[in-house]
Design an enzyme around this catalytic site. Structure first.
Site, PDB file in Angstrom:
ATOM      1  N   GLY A  12       0.744  -1.432  -0.077  1.00 51.78           N
ATOM      2  CA  GLY A  12       0.081   0.057   0.018  1.00 51.78           C
ATOM      3  C   GLY A  12       0.758   1.233   0.068  1.00 51.78           C
ATOM      4  O   GLY A  12       2.198   1.154   0.344  1.00 51.78           O
ATOM      5  N   GLN A  13       0.343   2.348  -0.130  1.00 52.13           N
ATOM      6  CA  GLN A  13       1.053   3.628  -0.336  1.00 52.13           C
ATOM      7  C   GLN A  13       1.979   3.911   0.895  1.00 52.13           C
ATOM      8  O   GLN A  13       2.978   4.310   0.851  1.00 52.13           O
ATOM      9  CB  GLN A  13       0.057   4.775  -0.546  1.00 52.13           C
ATOM     10  N   LEU A  39      -4.897 -10.277   6.758  1.00 51.84           N
ATOM     11  CA  LEU A  39      -5.839  -9.482   7.891  1.00 51.84           C
ATOM     12  C   LEU A  39      -7.271 -10.048   7.911  1.00 51.84           C
ATOM     13  O   LEU A  39      -8.014  -9.756   8.960  1.00 51.84           O
ATOM     14  CB  LEU A  39      -5.620  -8.050   7.772  1.00 51.84           C
ATOM     15  N   THR A  64      -9.263  -0.764   2.072  1.00 48.22           N
ATOM     16  CA  THR A  64      -9.299   0.620   1.616  1.00 48.22           C
ATOM     17  C   THR A  64     -10.689   0.924   0.288  1.00 48.22           C
ATOM     18  O   THR A  64     -10.766   2.054   0.045  1.00 48.22           O
ATOM     19  CB  THR A  64      -8.129   1.515   1.450  1.00 48.22           C
ATOM     20  N   THR A 103      -9.261   6.919   9.787  1.00 49.14           N
ATOM     21  CA  THR A 103      -9.432   8.211   8.662  1.00 49.14           C
ATOM     22  C   THR A 103     -10.341   8.870   9.192  1.00 49.14           C
ATOM     23  O   THR A 103     -11.144   8.838  10.110  1.00 49.14           O
ATOM     24  CB  THR A 103     -10.221   6.973   7.730  1.00 49.14           C
ATOM     25  N   ASP A 104     -10.514  10.186   8.459  1.00 45.43           N
ATOM     26  CA  ASP A 104     -11.580  11.268   8.413  1.00 45.43           C
ATOM     27  C   ASP A 104     -12.880  10.851   8.426  1.00 45.43           C
ATOM     28  O   ASP A 104     -13.817  11.603   8.469  1.00 45.43           O
ATOM     29  CB  ASP A 104     -10.912  12.369   7.794  1.00 45.43           C
ATOM     30  N   TYR A 127     -17.037   1.584   5.232  1.00 42.77           N
ATOM     31  CA  TYR A 127     -15.590   1.787   5.559  1.00 42.77           C
ATOM     32  C   TYR A 127     -15.329   2.314   6.918  1.00 42.77           C
ATOM     33  O   TYR A 127     -14.573   2.142   7.710  1.00 42.77           O
ATOM     34  CB  TYR A 127     -15.076   2.257   4.477  1.00 42.77           C
ATOM     35  N   TRP A 152      -7.352  11.370   2.873  1.00 43.28           N
ATOM     36  CA  TRP A 152      -6.906  11.676   1.070  1.00 43.28           C
ATOM     37  C   TRP A 152      -5.524  11.720   1.079  1.00 43.28           C
ATOM     38  O   TRP A 152      -4.839  12.470   0.844  1.00 43.28           O
ATOM     39  CB  TRP A 152      -7.311  13.248   1.055  1.00 43.28           C
TER      40      TRP A 152
END
Ligand SMILES: NC(=O)c1ccc[n+]([C@@H]2O[C@H](COP(=O)([O-])OP(=O)(O)OC[C@H]3O[C@@H](n4cnc5c(N)ncnc54)[C@H](OP(=O)(O)O)[C@@H]3O)[C@@H](O)[C@H]2O)c1
Length: 294
Positions: A12-13, A39, A64, A103-104, A127, A152
């Site tokens: 992932g990023q 997971l 995600t 996350t937001d 999510y 983001w």
């Protein structure tokens, strides 16, 4: 002291940036990809922690796919809530500290932004609900845990808005982007730098240390998706930047609802860790430069 880290996630990023930057620190990192530890099997994730006995665990993998989660609720819940909870219990058992990333989208974005860490949550989609359940499971099972909410996330690799916009622009089709959702773009590299810079402190800190708990980390500044698209094109394409039309959340229907303005207040990350995230524009310049160099 060399801090022994067990990282969940390799592709992932955030995982990629953590692995890239780890050699700059006194860290020994073992990273588990999906093939090493799925997971969706929380017990296997817990076993991996108990076998490794690390000083610090970093969960850099998650379910995600925000829209797909609406139809894969159970899988999203296993990966985002049950696995972090099981990992946290295993961390508590072996005396490891834990970083979990959230996350937001735990916020509904309907008012009250920028949200502080103690602002009421109300996720609009599966999510966000699974990530919130993950935060709660982590803090309940492991006192030496830090949940970091971010937003983001973008980088020069993986799937993200910067790469998607540049791909669409290259295809030459007219572009219309949502203009009434606002947020704080965040470079995966900056989040990774923050996590790694705190690894030593987290590994050594005792329960009750202010480094544990919940913190918001996002690059500074706020922009709509359309504004972000325009900035990406200006940075990457200069005078050749395409026009970007505006649409609204009401017109652009997606399976999962998105918050209109879930921007997070980041005063605490400065107060507790002495870290002031740079502007999203500076982070974007670096990402575009990296993409151009590829
Ligand atoms: N991306 C955003 O805009 C955003 C915004 C706010 C918060 N966050 C949070 O930030 C964190 C990092 O996000 P990111 O952007 O780096 O994510 P990402 O690029 O979408 O990568 C997700 C990673 O999770 C792995 N993964 C998914 N399901 C898995 C499973 N069942 N078992 C093992 N690995 C699994 C994926 O592995 P594969 O390559 O094998 O699929 C991939 O490495 C996550 O906690 C995310 O919820 C992200």
């Amino acid at each position: 002291m060399i801090v022994k880290i067990l990282q969940f996630g390799t592709t992932g990023q955030l995982a990629i940036e953590l692995l890239r930057q780890a050699p700059n620190h006194a860290l020994a990192v073992t990273a588990l990809g999906r093939a090493d530890c799925d997971l969706a099997d929380p017990a296997a994730a817990a076993k991996a922690v108990i076998a490794a006995k690390p000083d610090l665990v970093v969960i850099a993998a998650a379910y995600t796919a925000v829209d797909l989660a609406e139809t894969e609720r159970d899988l999203a819940h296993r990966v985002n809530a049950l696995a972090p909870g099981a990992i946290a219990a295993a961390c508590d058992q072996v005396g490891a500290a834990l970083v979990n990333v959230s996350t937001d989208y735990v916020f509904d974005g309907a008012g009250g932004a920028p949200y502080a860490e103690d602002a009421p949550t109300n996720p609009l989609q599966v999510y966000g609900a699974t990530k919130l359940a993950g935060e709660q499971a982590v803090s309940a099972a492991c006192a030496r845990s830090l949940n970091i909410r971010t937003s983001w996330v973008v980088s020069a690799h993986g799937k993200n808005f910067v790469k998607t916009m540049l791909r669409l622009a290259a295809a030459g089709n007219p572009l219309t982007v949502v203009d009434d959702q606002e947020g704080r773009p965040t470079a995966a590299a900056d989040l990774a730098r923050f996590i790694l810079s705190q690894a030593g402190r987290l590994a050594a800190a005792k329960a009750g240390d202010p480094a544990f708990g919940l913190v918001h980390f996002a690059n500074a500044g706020e922009v709509s998706w359309r504004g972000f698209a325009k900035a990406i094109f200006a940075e990457a394409l200069g005078d050749a930047a395409p026009e970007v039309g505006a649409t609204t959340t009401a017109q652009y229907v997606t399976p999962a609802k998105r918050p209109l303005r879930a921007t997070m207040d980041t005063a605490k990350v400065k107060r507790v860790f002495g870290v002031s995230p740079r502007s999203w524009r500076a982070a974007l310049s670096e990402i575009v430069a990296e993409l151009k160099a590829q």
